[in-house]
Write an enzyme that holds these catalytic residues in place. Structure first.
Site, PDB file in Angstrom:
ATOM      1  N   GLU A   1      -1.782  87.504 -16.976  1.00  0.00           N
ATOM      2  CA  GLU A   1      -2.427  87.298 -15.752  1.00  0.00           C
ATOM      3  C   GLU A   1      -2.016  88.531 -14.626  1.00  0.00           C
ATOM      4  O   GLU A   1      -2.559  89.163 -14.108  1.00  0.00           O
ATOM      5  CB  GLU A   1      -2.423  86.079 -14.642  1.00  0.00           C
ATOM      6  CG  GLU A   1      -3.101  86.021 -13.788  1.00  0.00           C
ATOM      7  CD  GLU A   1      -2.803  84.743 -12.811  1.00  0.00           C
ATOM      8  OE1 GLU A   1      -3.256  84.720 -11.640  1.00  0.00           O
ATOM      9  OE2 GLU A   1      -2.389  83.718 -13.476  1.00  0.00           O
TER      10      GLU A   1
ATOM     11  N   TYR B   1      22.574  88.594 -14.560  1.00  0.00           N
ATOM     12  CA  TYR B   1      21.763  87.533 -14.728  1.00  0.00           C
ATOM     13  C   TYR B   1      22.181  86.598 -16.056  1.00  0.00           C
ATOM     14  O   TYR B   1      22.532  87.044 -17.030  1.00  0.00           O
ATOM     15  CB  TYR B   1      20.519  88.259 -15.140  1.00  0.00           C
ATOM     16  CG  TYR B   1      19.822  89.142 -14.038  1.00  0.00           C
ATOM     17  CD1 TYR B   1      20.183  89.065 -12.863  1.00  0.00           C
ATOM     18  CD2 TYR B   1      18.641  89.760 -14.195  1.00  0.00           C
ATOM     19  CE1 TYR B   1      19.491  89.839 -11.750  1.00  0.00           C
ATOM     20  CE2 TYR B   1      18.069  90.648 -13.352  1.00  0.00           C
ATOM     21  CZ  TYR B   1      18.272  90.520 -11.809  1.00  0.00           C
ATOM     22  OH  TYR B   1      17.841  91.604 -10.981  1.00  0.00           O
TER      23      TYR B   1
ATOM     24  N   ALA C   1       6.464  86.933  -3.855  1.00  0.00           N
ATOM     25  CA  ALA C   1       7.586  86.159  -3.077  1.00  0.00           C
ATOM     26  C   ALA C   1       7.974  84.885  -3.555  1.00  0.00           C
ATOM     27  O   ALA C   1       7.708  83.778  -3.047  1.00  0.00           O
ATOM     28  CB  ALA C   1       6.814  85.795  -1.735  1.00  0.00           C
TER      29      ALA C   1
ATOM     30  N   TRP D   1      15.150  88.199 -14.177  1.00  0.00           N
ATOM     31  CA  TRP D   1      15.972  87.435 -13.155  1.00  0.00           C
ATOM     32  C   TRP D   1      15.630  85.860 -13.183  1.00  0.00           C
ATOM     33  O   TRP D   1      14.471  85.531 -12.830  1.00  0.00           O
ATOM     34  CB  TRP D   1      16.027  87.792 -11.772  1.00  0.00           C
ATOM     35  CG  TRP D   1      16.792  87.244 -10.767  1.00  0.00           C
ATOM     36  CD1 TRP D   1      18.039  86.787 -10.893  1.00  0.00           C
ATOM     37  CD2 TRP D   1      16.190  86.689  -9.489  1.00  0.00           C
ATOM     38  NE1 TRP D   1      18.417  86.316  -9.558  1.00  0.00           N
ATOM     39  CE2 TRP D   1      17.540  86.003  -8.704  1.00  0.00           C
ATOM     40  CE3 TRP D   1      15.038  86.912  -8.950  1.00  0.00           C
ATOM     41  CZ2 TRP D   1      17.162  85.680  -7.478  1.00  0.00           C
ATOM     42  CZ3 TRP D   1      14.822  86.423  -7.488  1.00  0.00           C
ATOM     43  CH2 TRP D   1      16.184  85.682  -6.874  1.00  0.00           C
TER      44      TRP D   1
ATOM     45  N   GLN E   1      15.412  99.670  -5.592  1.00  0.00           N
ATOM     46  CA  GLN E   1      14.863  98.455  -6.014  1.00  0.00           C
ATOM     47  C   GLN E   1      14.891  97.515  -4.937  1.00  0.00           C
ATOM     48  O   GLN E   1      15.817  96.901  -4.839  1.00  0.00           O
ATOM     49  CB  GLN E   1      15.498  97.803  -7.300  1.00  0.00           C
ATOM     50  CG  GLN E   1      14.514  96.565  -7.825  1.00  0.00           C
ATOM     51  CD  GLN E   1      15.087  96.104  -9.135  1.00  0.00           C
ATOM     52  OE1 GLN E   1      15.335  95.055  -9.400  1.00  0.00           O
ATOM     53  NE2 GLN E   1      15.302  96.976 -10.211  1.00  0.00           N
TER      54      GLN E   1
ATOM     55  N   ASP F   1      13.141  95.395 -16.666  1.00  0.00           N
ATOM     56  CA  ASP F   1      14.324  95.364 -15.911  1.00  0.00           C
ATOM     57  C   ASP F   1      15.281  93.915 -15.876  1.00  0.00           C
ATOM     58  O   ASP F   1      14.756  93.095 -16.053  1.00  0.00           O
ATOM     59  CB  ASP F   1      13.907  95.421 -14.386  1.00  0.00           C
ATOM     60  CG  ASP F   1      15.073  95.299 -13.380  1.00  0.00           C
ATOM     61  OD1 ASP F   1      15.547  96.346 -13.194  1.00  0.00           O
ATOM     62  OD2 ASP F   1      15.209  94.170 -12.929  1.00  0.00           O
TER      63      ASP F   1
ATOM     64  N   SER G   1      19.838  99.396  -5.697  1.00  0.00           N
ATOM     65  CA  SER G   1      19.020  98.231  -5.298  1.00  0.00           C
ATOM     66  C   SER G   1      19.476  97.702  -3.951  1.00  0.00           C
ATOM     67  O   SER G   1      20.645  97.439  -3.753  1.00  0.00           O
ATOM     68  CB  SER G   1      18.919  97.133  -6.612  1.00  0.00           C
ATOM     69  OG  SER G   1      18.223  95.975  -6.134  1.00  0.00           O
TER      70      SER G   1
ATOM     71  N   GLN H   1       1.420  83.811 -17.779  1.00  0.00           N
ATOM     72  CA  GLN H   1       1.689  84.566 -16.459  1.00  0.00           C
ATOM     73  C   GLN H   1       1.642  86.013 -16.592  1.00  0.00           C
ATOM     74  O   GLN H   1       1.367  86.761 -15.706  1.00  0.00           O
ATOM     75  CB  GLN H   1       2.866  83.737 -15.932  1.00  0.00           C
ATOM     76  CG  GLN H   1       2.673  82.321 -15.639  1.00  0.00           C
ATOM     77  CD  GLN H   1       4.018  81.775 -15.369  1.00  0.00           C
ATOM     78  OE1 GLN H   1       5.135  82.090 -15.575  1.00  0.00           O
ATOM     79  NE2 GLN H   1       4.212  80.864 -14.377  1.00  0.00           N
TER      80      GLN H   1
END
Length: 342
Positions: free
Chosen positions: A297, A56, A212, A23, A180, A51, A153, A294
């Site tokens: 990690e 999207y 977040a 997304w 979801q 997902d 969702s 990213q």
């Protein structure tokens, strides 16, 4: 690191503890080559669950994901997508009517380049369509072999309860196995009602936004502009969504999580994801990324064990900024006409 897998609720479907989602990235804010590199990094990290949704980037995200997974053994990955939100200008280009569900599923399969999806999710609740119509259409897709499992969702507990009851009354063979929701250290609105119902009925949580929108990574500093290259400083829709969770008081509290993460030997992002994976009923934490590093990690948060002392310190640090108001379920992404864009 070996990626662990968990059952999706009470179903037999296994998902990687970390799910890679696209997304606001693939087909929108991230170039195709970078998107493909992120998918490859996810596979290298042991992530097998991906997902996406028909809405999207108006279908482009599914296309990019399908192309990035080309050549990967289909049975080795789990592909999740969604239906409900507007995909065109027409009155039937949205919602959970039989017409839109069937047409959207077939379009998603074409874009993804696959014969079936492992989990097909009702992206939001549609109060204009009879629920039995939607459930029968979903059940038909399962019977046809185009969908393996069904989920929702951002539905409320009342809506999930209604779907389970109607499905049982109709004698449908396929029932919901997942929800979801947005779920993270700050946003816990599913805990009072959705989680208890889901645990009782065997629905697993596919928790999105465990960071977040990047706020819990600590990269946004109180009193400072968003750093260059961050989503909040970029183009597209991302800054609008992130702005909802930015504020100096909140950002100051988030910085208080830094020593907790350091003591646990984790980055702040890894702490936030590991926290989500510790919550009851969570089957997988859904991450997004614009760079391969990213992904690497964040994937390292899988299998991390957090002690009770760490969890207590998180709660004490965030204090009254934690939102547990069940009435806010699904509200974060609602728009005036009743259709969510997230």
């Amino acid at each position: 690191m070996i990626m662990k897998h968990r059952q999706l609720g009470a179903s037999g479907l296994m998902l990687s503890e970390i799910t890679y989602g696209n997304w606001l990235t693939h087909g929108e804010s991230v170039e195709r080559a970078a998107a493909t590199a992120c998918v490859r990094a996810a596979l290298d990290a042991g992530i097998t669950t991906f997902d996406t949704a028909d809405v999207y980037a108006m279908g482009a995200a599914e296309t990019v994901l399908g192309e990035a997974l080309r050549g990967v053994r289909r049975e080795s990955v789990e592909i999740l997508t969604k239906v409900c939100n507007p995909t065109g200008p027409g009155p039937n280009d949205r919602g959970l009517s039989r017409k839109h569900v069937m047409e959207s599923c077939h379009a998603s399969l074409r874009r993804l380049g696959t014969d079936y999806v492992d989990l097909y999710q009702a992206h939001r609740f549609d109060d204009r369509t009879p629920l039995d119509e939607t459930l029968i259409a979903f059940d038909d897709l399962v019977r046809q072999g185009k969908v393996r499992y069904l989920g929702v969702s951002e539905w409320t507990a009342k809506q999930i309860r209604a779907a389970l009851d109607i499905g049982a009354e109709l004698g449908l063979r396929s029932r919901l196995v997942s929800n979801q929701p947005q779920y993270n250290m700050l946003w816990r609105v599913i805990e009072p009602e959705v989680v208890p119902l889901s645990l009782a009925e065997g629905l697993g949580q596919i928790a999105f936004q465990p960071l977040a929108q990047g706020v819990l990574t600590g990269k946004y500093q109180p009193g400072q502009a968003p750093p260059p290259g961050s989503r909040a400083a970029g183009d597209g829709r991302a800054p609008r969504f992130i702005a909802r969770v930015l504020g100096d008081e909140l950002l100051t509290r988030v910085q208080g999580l830094r020593p907790i993460a350091a003591d646990a030997g984790l980055s702040m992002a890894q702490l936030a994801i590991a926290w989500t994976l510790h919550r009851p009923g969570v089957s997988t934490a859904l991450i997004g990324a614009s760079r391969p590093d990213q992904v690497t990690e964040n994937a390292a948060a899988a299998g991390v064990s957090l002690g009770d002392d760490v969890l207590r310190r998180v709660d004490e640090t965030l204090g009254d900024l934690v939102d547990t108001d069940a009435r806010k379920t699904a509200q974060m992404f609602a728009v005036k006409e009743g259709w969510a864009r997230g």
